[in-house]
Design a protein around this motif. Structure first.
Motif, PDB file in Angstrom:
ATOM      1  N   ASN A 106      45.989  32.527  38.170  1.00 33.35           N
ATOM      2  CA  ASN A 106      45.155  33.186  40.022  1.00 33.35           C
ATOM      3  C   ASN A 106      45.987  34.199  40.677  1.00 33.35           C
ATOM      4  O   ASN A 106      45.014  34.735  41.081  1.00 33.35           O
ATOM      5  CB  ASN A 106      45.164  31.831  40.771  1.00 33.35           C
TER       6      ASN A 106
ATOM      7  N   SER B   4      37.530  27.255  41.765  1.00 33.90           N
ATOM      8  CA  SER B   4      38.862  27.223  40.829  1.00 33.90           C
ATOM      9  C   SER B   4      38.689  25.378  40.642  1.00 33.90           C
ATOM     10  O   SER B   4      39.001  25.389  39.317  1.00 33.90           O
ATOM     11  CB  SER B   4      40.036  27.838  41.114  1.00 33.90           C
TER      12      SER B   4
ATOM     13  N   PRO C 180      35.372  33.410  42.023  1.00 34.03           N
ATOM     14  CA  PRO C 180      36.117  33.053  43.409  1.00 34.03           C
ATOM     15  C   PRO C 180      34.533  33.342  44.189  1.00 34.03           C
ATOM     16  O   PRO C 180      34.524  32.901  45.403  1.00 34.03           O
ATOM     17  CB  PRO C 180      37.353  32.763  44.318  1.00 34.03           C
TER      18      PRO C 180
ATOM     19  N   VAL D 244      41.016  33.627  36.816  1.00 38.40           N
ATOM     20  CA  VAL D 244      39.985  32.872  38.036  1.00 38.40           C
ATOM     21  C   VAL D 244      39.940  34.960  37.538  1.00 38.40           C
ATOM     22  O   VAL D 244      40.817  36.016  37.939  1.00 38.40           O
ATOM     23  CB  VAL D 244      41.088  33.016  39.058  1.00 38.40           C
TER      24      VAL D 244
ATOM     25  N   VAL E 124      46.086  27.334  36.271  1.00 38.97           N
ATOM     26  CA  VAL E 124      45.326  27.841  36.615  1.00 38.97           C
ATOM     27  C   VAL E 124      46.161  29.039  36.823  1.00 38.97           C
ATOM     28  O   VAL E 124      47.059  29.743  37.882  1.00 38.97           O
ATOM     29  CB  VAL E 124      45.089  27.394  38.287  1.00 38.97           C
TER      30      VAL E 124
ATOM     31  N   ALA F 249      39.270  28.882  46.711  1.00 36.17           N
ATOM     32  CA  ALA F 249      39.389  28.020  45.736  1.00 36.17           C
ATOM     33  C   ALA F 249      38.432  27.479  45.022  1.00 36.17           C
ATOM     34  O   ALA F 249      38.339  26.161  44.143  1.00 36.17           O
ATOM     35  CB  ALA F 249      40.644  27.648  46.317  1.00 36.17           C
TER      36      ALA F 249
END
Length: 266
Positions: A62, A210, A173, A114, A60, A207
């Motif tokens: 992020n 994701s 997100p 993300v 991920v 979150a």
């Protein structure tokens, strides 16, 4: 499930790990230092992770910075470009061999990048990605998020062409109540402090998309998607499908990070 948290805050890491272990009952949670503002740190993290001898099933991407005054990473990149895009670009490249080795037909490994709805107002200035001629924090942030969507989509083309058991998707997100807003104007910071709990998503809610991209069974073998609102597929900005722009950005990412990655014709 073994979870490795990559971050640059060594002081907060023990408390974060403790909370995750307590809330989930999973004691197999660990921390490795990673500073995306340093390409050397990214390379060290990849070596440190490989040394653990673990499979890698989900990556991920992020971390990020938002609306910062113009500054540069230790490598001399404008920070939004360096941290949000180039750091993740290099990290994914370095970890891709592990992702390939950990996947198999019918059980692909996953890369989740993300993104942000801000990419819809972004413009990619290939002649001045660093914002040296003219700098706007808003434009730099939007550009970095646009770059991530372009990256995620082209990465899926590469993975598909090679037949790799790995997928690449982008996750939006939404507007989340986090410390990312510390560089916004005083009025916005005050409004967030007073009403953020009501108007913005909590970090846990932020979150969800994701997590969906990382584990949802219905996404098995499915890549090249832009997901939002907990996993709803949406259309990203049309220009993110421009293959010529994808190639140009990819080539520049390779040049700036000093790597050779992928087929330039894709």
């Amino acid at each position: 499930m073994r979870v490795v948290i990559a971050g640059n805050n060594v002081e907060k890491a023990p408390e974060v790990i403790r909370k995750i272990r307590e809330e989930t009952g999973n004691n197999d949670v660990h921390f490795l230092f990673l500073d995306l503002a340093s390409l050397a740190s990214v390379r060290k993290f990849a070596r440190d992770f490989a040394a653990l001898g673990l499979p890698l099933h989900v990556l991920v991407n992020n971390a990020g910075v938002m609306l910062e005054p113009r500054g540069e990473t230790v490598d001399g990149f404008e920070r939004h470009l360096g941290v949000n895009f180039l750091g993740h670009f290099l990290l994914t490249h370095l970890l891709l061999p592990l992702l390939r080795a950990s996947g198999e037909p019918g059980q692909a490994t996953r890369i989740v990048t993300v993104a942000s709805a801000t990419h819809y107002v972004g413009e990619l200035d290939m002649d001045d990605l660093q914002g040296r001629a003219a700098y706007s924090a808003h434009a730099a942030y939007a550009q970095s998020k646009l770059a991530l969507v372009l990256f995620s989509r082209r990465l899926q083309r590469l993975l598909t062409s090679l037949g790799d058991p790995v997928t690449s998707n982008a996750a939006d997100p939404g507007v989340v109540n986090t410390a990312l807003y510390r560089h916004t104007c005083l009025g916005m910071r005050a409004a967030r402090k007073a009403l953020g709990w009501l108007l913005l998503k909590s970090p846990e809610e932020g979150a969800w998309t994701s997590v969906f991209a990382a584990v949802a069974p219905e996404l098995e073998g499915v890549g090249g998607r832009y997901l939002r609102d907990g996993g709803v597929e949406a259309e990203p900005l049309g220009v993110t499908g421009n293959l010529g722009l994808q190639r140009r950005l990819w080539a520049e990412g390779c040049r700036l990070t000093g790597i050779a990655w992928g087929d330039p014709e894709l």
